[in-house]
Design a protein around this motif. Structure first.
Motif, PDB file in Angstrom:
ATOM      1  N   ASN A 287     -11.322   9.204 -29.394  1.00  0.00           N
ATOM      2  CA  ASN A 287     -12.730   8.843 -28.731  1.00  0.00           C
ATOM      3  C   ASN A 287     -13.984   9.582 -29.481  1.00  0.00           C
ATOM      4  O   ASN A 287     -14.790   9.101 -28.775  1.00  0.00           O
ATOM      5  CB  ASN A 287     -11.861  10.272 -27.773  1.00  0.00           C
ATOM      6  N   GLU A 288     -13.583   9.687 -30.587  1.00  0.00           N
ATOM      7  CA  GLU A 288     -14.636   9.960 -31.515  1.00  0.00           C
ATOM      8  C   GLU A 288     -15.634   9.156 -32.027  1.00  0.00           C
ATOM      9  O   GLU A 288     -14.771   8.169 -32.835  1.00  0.00           O
ATOM     10  CB  GLU A 288     -14.245  11.403 -32.889  1.00  0.00           C
ATOM     11  N   VAL A 289     -16.600   9.285 -32.360  1.00  0.00           N
ATOM     12  CA  VAL A 289     -17.365   8.129 -33.218  1.00  0.00           C
ATOM     13  C   VAL A 289     -18.134   8.974 -33.910  1.00  0.00           C
ATOM     14  O   VAL A 289     -18.914   9.743 -33.803  1.00  0.00           O
ATOM     15  CB  VAL A 289     -18.487   7.196 -31.543  1.00  0.00           C
ATOM     16  N   PHE A 290     -18.656   8.533 -35.545  1.00  0.00           N
ATOM     17  CA  PHE A 290     -18.481   8.771 -36.069  1.00  0.00           C
ATOM     18  C   PHE A 290     -19.758   8.172 -36.609  1.00  0.00           C
ATOM     19  O   PHE A 290     -19.749   6.865 -37.469  1.00  0.00           O
ATOM     20  CB  PHE A 290     -17.394   9.172 -37.361  1.00  0.00           C
ATOM     21  N   GLY A 291     -20.803   9.240 -37.561  1.00  0.00           N
ATOM     22  CA  GLY A 291     -21.931   8.695 -38.233  1.00  0.00           C
ATOM     23  C   GLY A 291     -21.834   9.291 -39.666  1.00  0.00           C
ATOM     24  O   GLY A 291     -20.223  10.127 -40.159  1.00  0.00           O
ATOM     25  N   SER A 292     -22.309   9.244 -41.015  1.00  0.00           N
ATOM     26  CA  SER A 292     -22.599   9.832 -42.656  1.00  0.00           C
ATOM     27  C   SER A 292     -23.236  11.044 -42.160  1.00  0.00           C
ATOM     28  O   SER A 292     -22.652  11.506 -43.124  1.00  0.00           O
ATOM     29  CB  SER A 292     -22.844   9.089 -43.387  1.00  0.00           C
ATOM     30  N   ARG A 293     -24.190  11.112 -42.239  1.00  0.00           N
ATOM     31  CA  ARG A 293     -25.154  11.832 -41.881  1.00  0.00           C
ATOM     32  C   ARG A 293     -26.108  12.744 -40.711  1.00  0.00           C
ATOM     33  O   ARG A 293     -26.089  12.220 -39.650  1.00  0.00           O
ATOM     34  CB  ARG A 293     -26.752  11.036 -43.050  1.00  0.00           C
ATOM     35  N   PRO A 294     -25.863  14.284 -41.019  1.00  0.00           N
ATOM     36  CA  PRO A 294     -26.384  14.399 -39.654  1.00  0.00           C
ATOM     37  C   PRO A 294     -27.727  14.385 -38.824  1.00  0.00           C
ATOM     38  O   PRO A 294     -27.832  14.456 -37.782  1.00  0.00           O
ATOM     39  CB  PRO A 294     -26.089  16.440 -39.848  1.00  0.00           C
ATOM     40  N   ASP A 295     -28.240  14.364 -39.661  1.00  0.00           N
ATOM     41  CA  ASP A 295     -29.732  14.417 -39.354  1.00  0.00           C
ATOM     42  C   ASP A 295     -29.918  12.546 -38.907  1.00  0.00           C
ATOM     43  O   ASP A 295     -30.801  12.689 -37.562  1.00  0.00           O
ATOM     44  CB  ASP A 295     -31.197  14.472 -40.381  1.00  0.00           C
TER      45      ASP A 295
ATOM     46  N   GLY B  22     -10.129   3.266 -36.176  1.00  0.00           N
ATOM     47  CA  GLY B  22      -9.129   4.132 -37.131  1.00  0.00           C
ATOM     48  C   GLY B  22      -9.465   4.637 -37.633  1.00  0.00           C
ATOM     49  O   GLY B  22      -8.990   5.438 -38.948  1.00  0.00           O
ATOM     50  N   ARG B  23     -11.262   5.314 -38.402  1.00  0.00           N
ATOM     51  CA  ARG B  23     -12.018   5.378 -39.657  1.00  0.00           C
ATOM     52  C   ARG B  23     -12.438   6.934 -38.917  1.00  0.00           C
ATOM     53  O   ARG B  23     -13.362   6.683 -37.589  1.00  0.00           O
ATOM     54  CB  ARG B  23     -12.814   4.766 -40.467  1.00  0.00           C
ATOM     55  N   ARG B  24     -11.937   7.905 -39.550  1.00  0.00           N
ATOM     56  CA  ARG B  24     -13.309   9.201 -39.738  1.00  0.00           C
ATOM     57  C   ARG B  24     -14.493   9.152 -40.539  1.00  0.00           C
ATOM     58  O   ARG B  24     -14.032   9.166 -42.069  1.00  0.00           O
ATOM     59  CB  ARG B  24     -12.340  10.332 -39.629  1.00  0.00           C
ATOM     60  N   ASP B  25     -15.460   9.972 -40.329  1.00  0.00           N
ATOM     61  CA  ASP B  25     -16.433  10.008 -41.203  1.00  0.00           C
ATOM     62  C   ASP B  25     -16.757  11.822 -40.895  1.00  0.00           C
ATOM     63  O   ASP B  25     -16.670  12.020 -40.485  1.00  0.00           O
ATOM     64  CB  ASP B  25     -17.959   9.224 -40.973  1.00  0.00           C
ATOM     65  N   PHE B  26     -18.193  11.914 -41.646  1.00  0.00           N
ATOM     66  CA  PHE B  26     -18.636  13.385 -41.678  1.00  0.00           C
ATOM     67  C   PHE B  26     -18.999  13.708 -40.570  1.00  0.00           C
ATOM     68  O   PHE B  26     -19.139  14.882 -39.883  1.00  0.00           O
ATOM     69  CB  PHE B  26     -19.333  13.780 -42.625  1.00  0.00           C
ATOM     70  N   CYS B  27     -19.786  12.806 -39.329  1.00  0.00           N
ATOM     71  CA  CYS B  27     -20.433  13.411 -38.463  1.00  0.00           C
ATOM     72  C   CYS B  27     -19.856  13.309 -37.080  1.00  0.00           C
ATOM     73  O   CYS B  27     -20.575  11.952 -37.395  1.00  0.00           O
ATOM     74  CB  CYS B  27     -22.333  13.265 -38.650  1.00  0.00           C
ATOM     75  N   LEU B  28     -19.610  13.552 -35.962  1.00  0.00           N
ATOM     76  CA  LEU B  28     -19.087  13.219 -34.982  1.00  0.00           C
ATOM     77  C   LEU B  28     -20.527  13.190 -34.247  1.00  0.00           C
ATOM     78  O   LEU B  28     -21.428  14.332 -34.013  1.00  0.00           O
ATOM     79  CB  LEU B  28     -17.862  14.281 -34.360  1.00  0.00           C
ATOM     80  N   PHE B  29     -21.021  11.911 -33.301  1.00  0.00           N
ATOM     81  CA  PHE B  29     -22.396  12.453 -33.350  1.00  0.00           C
ATOM     82  C   PHE B  29     -22.425  11.606 -31.186  1.00  0.00           C
ATOM     83  O   PHE B  29     -23.228  11.620 -30.973  1.00  0.00           O
ATOM     84  CB  PHE B  29     -24.023  11.044 -33.716  1.00  0.00           C
TER      85      PHE B  29
END
Length: 254
Positions: free
Chosen positions: A182-190, A215-222
């Motif tokens: 259910n999670e959607v990710f980006g690479s940069r918190p800002d 099927g991929r995770r990254d650093f920042c869940l937004f």
């Protein structure tokens, strides 16, 4: 071309999850030495894992961990047809008089070419989107953000920022570097803060991606898929990928 050959290798891995150097060489009619160089480059980008005699996808029970932020110019060369299909479908939901937010990313840049030739208002934090729409006489264009990230060419707000200056777009279109469950990710918190703020102000929230991101995770869940109105994806995506999205939100294929 090398980029097309490497994309073909990734396509083979998507189909089979692991593949040998000989199998790739025979399929693409390219020497083993060339294939080994390609595998080394793709492994350096975190797109595959080298194993004895070949390669495999770095999937695990926790999803693929993206180990490296892919430069923007490289992203533009990958999965172009798939991204264009999703972008065209998303653009069809934009109508005359709409105010929309367009985030950054190569998929949303493609969407610019298919927006209606009628008066609309666009809010964006993406420099490429700004450049693509700057000469369009039908678009009332607003640019937001503070500091530009040279790797992604998006403008971001400081951590204590108050969002994109109070601008509100009823429709928001965002992309992602990873989707897992259910999670959607980006690479940069800002940068993710800008997207999160735009989504929180929108009544209709759309995710526009190609199947490679699922099927991929990254650093920042937004955000989460449950919070999205719908997800746009290419219709030739693996049915399992489409079902993975459909478990949480509506899916529109094209």
């Amino acid at each position: 071309m090398k980029s097309e050959r490497q994309q073909a290798i990734l396509d083979l891995l998507d189909q089979h999850h692991s593949v040998s150097v000989n199998e790739i060489s025979n399929t693409l009619s390219v020497s083993d030495m060339t294939i080994r160089r390609d595998l080394a480059e793709l492994a350096d980008k975190g797109l595959l894992v080298r194993v004895h005699g070949g390669a495999q996808l770095p999937h695990s029970a926790h999803g693929t961990a993206l180990s490296r932020l892919t430069p923007h110019e490289e992203k533009r060369r990958f999965q172009v047809d798939q991204k264009r299909a999703a972008a065209m479908a998303a653009a069809q939901t934009v109508s005359a008089g709409d105010t929309i937010f367009l985030g950054g990313g190569s998929t949303l840049e493609l969407m610019c070419s298919y927006l209606p030739q009628e008066d609309i208002r666009v809010v964006t934090n993406s420099l490429p989107v700004l450049n693509l729409l700057a000469d369009n006489p039908h678009i009332d264009l607003f640019f937001v953000g503070g500091k530009m990230r040279h790797d992604t060419r998006v403008f971001t707000m400081p951590y204590n920022g108050r969002g994109p200056y109070g601008l509100s777009a009823p429709k928001a279109y965002v992309s992602a570097t990873g989707i897992f469950g259910n999670e959607v990710f980006g690479s940069r918190p800002d940068a993710a803060m800008v997207l999160s703020d735009a989504l929180s102000r929108a009544q209709e929230r759309y995710l526009v991606v190609d199947a490679e991101k699922v099927g991929r995770r990254d650093f920042c869940l937004f955000t989460t898929l449950e919070d999205m109105t719908a997800a746009f994806i290419n219709e030739d995506a693996d049915p399992r990928t489409i079902e993975a999205l459909r478990a949480y939100t509506s899916v529109i294929t094209a």
